[in-house]
Design an enzyme around this catalytic site. Structure first.
Site, PDB file in Angstrom:
ATOM      1  CB  VAL A 180      -0.929  -0.008   1.228  1.00 41.78           C
ATOM      2  CG1 VAL A 180      -1.867   1.202   1.184  1.00 41.78           C
ATOM      3  CG2 VAL A 180      -1.734  -1.302   1.276  1.00 41.78           C
TER       4      VAL A 180
ATOM      5  CG  ASP B 248       3.557  -1.684   3.186  1.00 40.97           C
ATOM      6  OD1 ASP B 248       2.371  -1.327   3.272  1.00 40.97           O
ATOM      7  OD2 ASP B 248       3.909  -2.869   3.012  1.00 40.97           O
ATOM      8  CG  HIS B 249      -0.660   4.139   4.710  1.00 37.83           C
ATOM      9  ND1 HIS B 249      -0.293   4.497   5.992  1.00 37.83           N
ATOM     10  CD2 HIS B 249      -1.618   5.024   4.352  1.00 37.83           C
ATOM     11  CE1 HIS B 249      -1.000   5.548   6.384  1.00 37.83           C
ATOM     12  NE2 HIS B 249      -1.818   5.882   5.404  1.00 37.83           N
ATOM     13  NE  ARG B 250       0.939  -3.977   3.252  1.00 37.98           N
ATOM     14  CZ  ARG B 250       1.423  -5.104   2.738  1.00 37.98           C
ATOM     15  NH1 ARG B 250       0.621  -6.154   2.578  1.00 37.98           N
ATOM     16  NH2 ARG B 250       2.699  -5.192   2.391  1.00 37.98           N
TER      17      ARG B 250
END
Length: 432
Positions: free
Chosen positions: A228, A404-406
């Site tokens: 993400v 990575d937005h996760r």
């Protein structure tokens, strides 16, 4: 003198590498470490050197052949007896318990079938009853790989003894899903873009991608689909850093000692990663755990004629600017001359991609999974900055942090970027 078979040495996690150049001919006199062949893996091209002095009696490969660790290259009549060394290498090359690189870049221990055809390995496991009443023959490492990639093993055909599923079966299944739009698990495949017949509109030419370019395209597609991505852009005022760097360069007598901004940036990244460990981590496939790495190995993107490769500078936090500069230049030269070793390309925890003078004002680098962040560096420009009641010219460096937005939220990314910029603005922080 004794004719001795020379084999492909341990090439780490690379498999099915292609022979792209043969550097010797029958009858040639070779010295130890002279290049015999050049092979190209998914990540880089590299020379395979002669392990001893001697005369080439026979070449056992042709350009285009696909080889692996332990395959024979040539027969060389050695000037001294290399039997002990070659026997050791032969034993190592036939072991099937070496580490192998998975499709997503993580690692697991191999447990392949001993001969790949009719004999089952002594460690073969009994079939496990999957949901839905279907039995699947696969070992723990294969099942772990399938979980990481989201593959339903009931849909995979096993090529091992008695239909046992091995890692290559899982990798082939995933590759098919990407290239042919095959559905492995819900949402794992997307429709391909169908190309029209461009020749209807004018002359065309088809140019095959190199092996490195083709695998790079696959890796980038996989990262883009699974990570993400968010990219944050900012600028660092590196006026003082540039003045200091230029002074050091003016004092240097050797051109190879000249410093670029890159080693300063790499060092600043390592320091900032220590302050924000979530950026020096990997997220588990179940999205429940971050694996914090206690080492700081920085990948450095290098443009070569065969494609982009990312050699790794290890333990950056323990090295000074000049050592980082020297190692980065050595790795870049090795990449350009196809002399990178497999271990030069493994273990990165964070990547820096610098476009230097061609970098423009910013770009969106793609995270090199399973890393969770990458820093893009663009071209330094001179801009007017309001300081102490007047506009003054300052050297401004554009930075682009993709993450990575996760694993990382926006506030964390903002703080990371501000700390990184502070280290570049005040270079005294780099030596604390």
């Amino acid at each position: 003198m004794k004719p001795t078979d020379v084999v492909i040495p341990d090439i780490g996690d690379a498999k099915d590498v292609e022979v792209i150049e043969i550097c010797v001919a029958t009858g040639d006199q070779v010295q130890k470490d002279d290049a015999l062949i050049v092979i190209e893996s998914d990540k880089a091209s590299m020379e395979v050197p002669s392990p001893f002095d001697g005369v080439v009696k026979e070449i056992l490969l042709e350009i285009g052949d696909v080889v692996n660790t332990g395959d024979k290259i040539a027969v060389i009549e050695a000037e001294s007896d290399p039997e002990a060394e070659t026997e050791s290498e032969s034993i190592e090359s036939t072991e099937e318990t070496a580490e192998t690189s998975l499709v997503d870049g993580s690692k697991s221990t191999t447990e392949e079938v001993a001969d790949g055809a009719s004999q089952a390995t002594a460690q073969e496991v009994a079939p496990v009853q999957e949901s839905g009443g279907t039995s699947v023959y696969a070992g723990p490492a294969v099942r772990k790989l399938a979980r990481e990639l989201g593959v339903d093993l009931k849909q995979v055909n096993g090529s091992g003894a008695k239909g046992r599923i091995v890692k290559d079966d899982v990798k082939s299944f995933v590759k098919t899903a990407f290239t042919q739009g095959t559905v492995g698990s819900p949402g794992s495949a997307i429709p391909r873009i169908e190309l029209p017949d461009f020749s209807r509109f004018g002359p065309v030419e088809e140019v095959p991608l190199t092996r490195i370019q083709a695998r790079g395209a696959e890796n980038l597609s996989r990262s883009w689909l699974n990570v993400v991505h968010v990219t944050q852009h900012d600028e660092a005022d590196i006026t003082e850093l540039e003045e200091f760097r230029n002074k050091l360069n003016s004092d240097s007598r050797e051109s190879d000692d000249r410093l670029t901004p890159v080693p300063f940036i790499i060092k600043a990244c390592a320091i900032t990663l220590g302050e924000y460990p979530q950026f020096n981590s990997s997220i588990t496939p179940d999205l429940k755990t971050l694996i914090h790495k206690k080492y700081f190995h920085i990948g450095m993107a290098v443009d070569t004629e065969d494609g982009l490769v990312v050699p790794v500078i290890r333990d950056v936090d323990k090295k000074g600017i000049r050592q980082i500069s020297s190692e980065s230049k050595d790795l870049a030269r090795a990449a350009q001359s196809k002399k990178l070793r497999p271990d030069n390309l493994q273990g990165a925890t964070f990547t820096v991609s610098s476009l230097g003078n061609i970098g423009g004002t910013g770009f969106t680098p793609i995270v090199n999974a399973p890393e969770v962040a990458i820093l893009g560096v663009s071209r330094v420009t001179t801009k007017p900055v309001w300081m102490k009641g007047a506009f003054v010219p300052r050297k401004i460096l554009p930075l682009s942090l993709s993450y990575d937005h996760r694993a990382i939220n926006g506030a964390e990314a903002g703080r990371f970027m501000q700390s990184l910029i502070a280290g570049l603005v005040d270079i005294r922080r780099l030596v604390l």
